[in-house]
Design a protein around this motif. Sequence first.
Motif, short mmCIF file in Angstrom:
data_model
loop_
_atom_site.label_atom_id
_atom_site.label_comp_id
_atom_site.label_asym_id
_atom_site.label_seq_id
_atom_site.Cartn_x
_atom_site.Cartn_y
_atom_site.Cartn_z
N VAL A 25 -0.47 2.26 5.30
CA VAL A 25 0.40 2.05 4.12
C VAL A 25 1.79 1.59 4.58
O VAL A 25 2.19 1.84 5.72
CB VAL A 25 0.54 3.33 3.25
CG1 VAL A 25 -0.82 3.83 2.79
CG2 VAL A 25 1.29 4.44 3.97
N ASP A 26 2.49 0.94 3.67
CA ASP A 26 3.86 0.56 4.04
C ASP A 26 4.91 1.29 3.21
O ASP A 26 6.09 1.00 3.29
CB ASP A 26 4.05 -0.97 3.98
CG ASP A 26 3.56 -1.57 2.67
OD1 ASP A 26 3.19 -0.80 1.77
OD2 ASP A 26 3.54 -2.81 2.56
N LEU A 27 4.45 2.25 2.38
CA LEU A 27 5.40 3.11 1.67
C LEU A 27 4.78 4.49 1.45
O LEU A 27 3.65 4.59 0.96
CB LEU A 27 5.76 2.49 0.30
CG LEU A 27 6.66 3.34 -0.60
CD1 LEU A 27 8.06 3.51 0.00
CD2 LEU A 27 6.78 2.73 -2.00
N VAL A 28 5.51 5.51 1.87
CA VAL A 28 5.12 6.90 1.58
C VAL A 28 6.20 7.49 0.68
O VAL A 28 7.39 7.35 0.98
CB VAL A 28 4.99 7.75 2.86
CG1 VAL A 28 4.82 9.22 2.52
CG2 VAL A 28 3.83 7.27 3.72
N THR A 29 5.78 8.11 -0.42
CA THR A 29 6.77 8.70 -1.33
C THR A 29 6.40 10.15 -1.64
O THR A 29 5.26 10.58 -1.42
CB THR A 29 6.81 7.95 -2.68
OG1 THR A 29 5.48 7.98 -3.24
CG2 THR A 29 7.26 6.52 -2.53
N ALA A 31 0.86 -1.19 0.00
CA ALA A 31 0.00 0.00 0.00
C ALA A 31 0.89 1.23 0.00
O ALA A 31 1.79 1.36 0.84
CB ALA A 31 -0.91 0.00 1.22
N VAL A 32 0.65 2.12 -0.97
CA VAL A 32 1.55 3.26 -1.19
C VAL A 32 0.78 4.57 -1.14
O VAL A 32 -0.31 4.68 -1.72
CB VAL A 32 2.24 3.14 -2.57
CG1 VAL A 32 3.24 4.28 -2.79
CG2 VAL A 32 2.93 1.79 -2.73
N LEU A 33 1.36 5.55 -0.48
CA LEU A 33 0.84 6.93 -0.55
C LEU A 33 1.89 7.78 -1.24
O LEU A 33 3.04 7.86 -0.78
CB LEU A 33 0.59 7.48 0.87
CG LEU A 33 0.43 9.01 0.97
CD1 LEU A 33 -0.81 9.49 0.22
CD2 LEU A 33 0.36 9.46 2.44
N ASP A 34 1.51 8.42 -2.36
CA ASP A 34 2.42 9.33 -3.05
C ASP A 34 1.93 10.75 -2.77
O ASP A 34 0.86 11.16 -3.23
CB ASP A 34 2.44 9.04 -4.56
CG ASP A 34 3.50 9.85 -5.29
OD1 ASP A 34 4.54 10.15 -4.67
OD2 ASP A 34 3.29 10.19 -6.47
N MET A 35 2.73 11.50 -2.00
CA MET A 35 2.32 12.84 -1.57
C MET A 35 2.58 13.87 -2.65
O MET A 35 3.61 13.82 -3.32
CB MET A 35 3.12 13.22 -0.32
CG MET A 35 2.78 12.42 0.92
SD MET A 35 3.91 12.89 2.25
CE MET A 35 2.85 12.65 3.67
N PHE A 59 4.85 -1.74 -9.03
CA PHE A 59 4.30 -2.57 -7.96
C PHE A 59 2.84 -2.92 -8.27
O PHE A 59 1.90 -2.41 -7.64
CB PHE A 59 4.40 -1.84 -6.61
CG PHE A 59 5.79 -1.39 -6.27
CD1 PHE A 59 6.81 -2.32 -6.08
CD2 PHE A 59 6.10 -0.04 -6.14
CE1 PHE A 59 8.11 -1.91 -5.77
CE2 PHE A 59 7.39 0.38 -5.84
CZ PHE A 59 8.40 -0.56 -5.65
N PRO A 60 2.62 -3.82 -9.23
CA PRO A 60 1.25 -4.10 -9.69
C PRO A 60 0.35 -4.71 -8.62
O PRO A 60 -0.87 -4.60 -8.71
CB PRO A 60 1.46 -5.08 -10.86
CG PRO A 60 2.84 -5.62 -10.69
CD PRO A 60 3.63 -4.59 -9.98
N GLU A 61 0.95 -5.32 -7.59
CA GLU A 61 0.15 -5.93 -6.52
C GLU A 61 -0.24 -4.90 -5.46
O GLU A 61 -1.07 -5.17 -4.59
CB GLU A 61 0.92 -7.08 -5.85
CG GLU A 61 1.42 -8.17 -6.79
CD GLU A 61 0.28 -8.83 -7.54
OE1 GLU A 61 -0.79 -9.02 -6.94
OE2 GLU A 61 0.44 -9.12 -8.75
N ALA A 62 0.38 -3.73 -5.50
CA ALA A 62 0.14 -2.72 -4.46
C ALA A 62 -1.02 -1.80 -4.83
O ALA A 62 -1.30 -1.59 -6.01
CB ALA A 62 1.41 -1.89 -4.25
N GLN A 63 -1.68 -1.27 -3.80
CA GLN A 63 -2.69 -0.22 -4.02
C GLN A 63 -1.98 1.12 -3.81
O GLN A 63 -1.39 1.36 -2.76
CB GLN A 63 -3.84 -0.37 -3.01
CG GLN A 63 -4.67 -1.63 -3.23
CD GLN A 63 -5.31 -1.66 -4.61
OE1 GLN A 63 -5.89 -0.67 -5.07
NE2 GLN A 63 -5.21 -2.79 -5.30
#
Lengths: 114, 352
Positions: B239-243, B173-177, B192-196
């Motif tokens: 989420v497990d990634l913030v970018t 799960a990714v948040l792109d700020m 990351f096709p498996e990620a939301q």
Amino acid sequence: MKSPRDYVIENNEPATMRSEQIFFDDPAVDRVMGVLFSLAQEHYVLHDRVRALEELLVEKGVVSAEALNAPPRDEAAAHRDAAEFAEALLRPILGVQTAKGLTGRFSLARGKAQ
Amino acid sequence: MNERSFNAGQRFLLAAKQYWTTKMYTQLRREYEDKCKQLGVEPKTVSEVAEITENLTLYHFFAWFERHLQIGKYAGRYGLVPYYAERRQEVLKEIDTVPEGDPILELNPDMKMPLYYEATDIHQHPGGVWSDDTAGLVYQHGARTTTPLLGAAHEDLHYRFAEEIAAGGTPTAVLDMACGFGKTTLPLAIRFPEAQVVGVDLAAPCLRVAAHNARAKGLKNVRFKQADAIETGLESGSVDLVTSSMFLHEVPPRYIEKVLDEAARVLKPGGRMVHLDFYYFPDAFARFLHYGHGRRNNEPYMQPLAELDLPEMMRERGFTDIEIRPFKESPDADSKTAWRFPWTYISARKAA
């Protein structure tokens, strides 16, 4: 020393109320550069359009590439034309008048009240 | 303006920018170094560099061109803003491909823009990236030449950024700020096709472009939401990634504190935060040009960001594994032959 944040603007004044940045010792140069650069861009755009026209004319057989690139038919007239252009471009650098009048810089700031 | 003239006008500006980036920059650097040698000095601070460089005639032109090439690109006779304004209806129709109510795009018509955001027209884009319906298209078009030497490869750096992130693990799960038109969000969703993946931004015109682009690429694992990066509305620990990319330098330091707070809030324990941004040049001359660029290009928070102690700010919020290192915007980027930004890969992990 000034704080690095002194130049940060946090009000919503419109762009036309903010003076343009200045990079040269005389701000007039900044403005003349702007005029010149706009002209240079316009020159390039026209150059591009002339090239488009030439390519099309050759492609349609209206003119040949050789004829387009041939030397001027009247070499002397071409030189006169170039000289006129050069003079019009460079004459302002001479700093002399084209019609007789007052000379030099004037100011209305000093002297008796008007 | 017709298409051909617009393209010629922009081509001219790009060519001039490339000349500025290479020939004008290297000559300026040479003159500066010669002057230092002549005076027997080795400037260590931006102020010391300024004492020398601001007296070089070439610097006046260098600075003028940096500001005015950008004015021409956006607002000139062949600028992006008038070009898109003239074609408003047709270009907006082209991106109007997201059906009403589609979860890919969640806009907030009541969104209140922060004052810092309204006070500066970022990148000298008249009206900023948010106030006109065509602003997202203008910004997307303009980004093609932000790094003028990259040419058609300008998008590649975002894919390489996603690749570097992938080297540290695969998120779910990714948040792109501050995602803008999705220049990084889409490469993340593809990598990351498996990620939301969720992209948030203040600017509705950019989000519309982003959602259109995502649909055009057939991406099903990405959505866009109009929200401030400091208040995303996402659930805590979700989420497990913030970018973010090229975001931190566009906000005041007091906002960066809140950005880090929000990242820490939405991340799961052990989750990662990765920012691609312009940070700090150790070389004083490069720093002088960088700080000047911030002023000249209406990016007033560039210098404040570069002077922040980001590692300390991250440690204070419980981040660990802090990594700050240079990022090459292209494999052959070379600071000796061309002016470059201080591209930096900034990564940290929320404590497990």
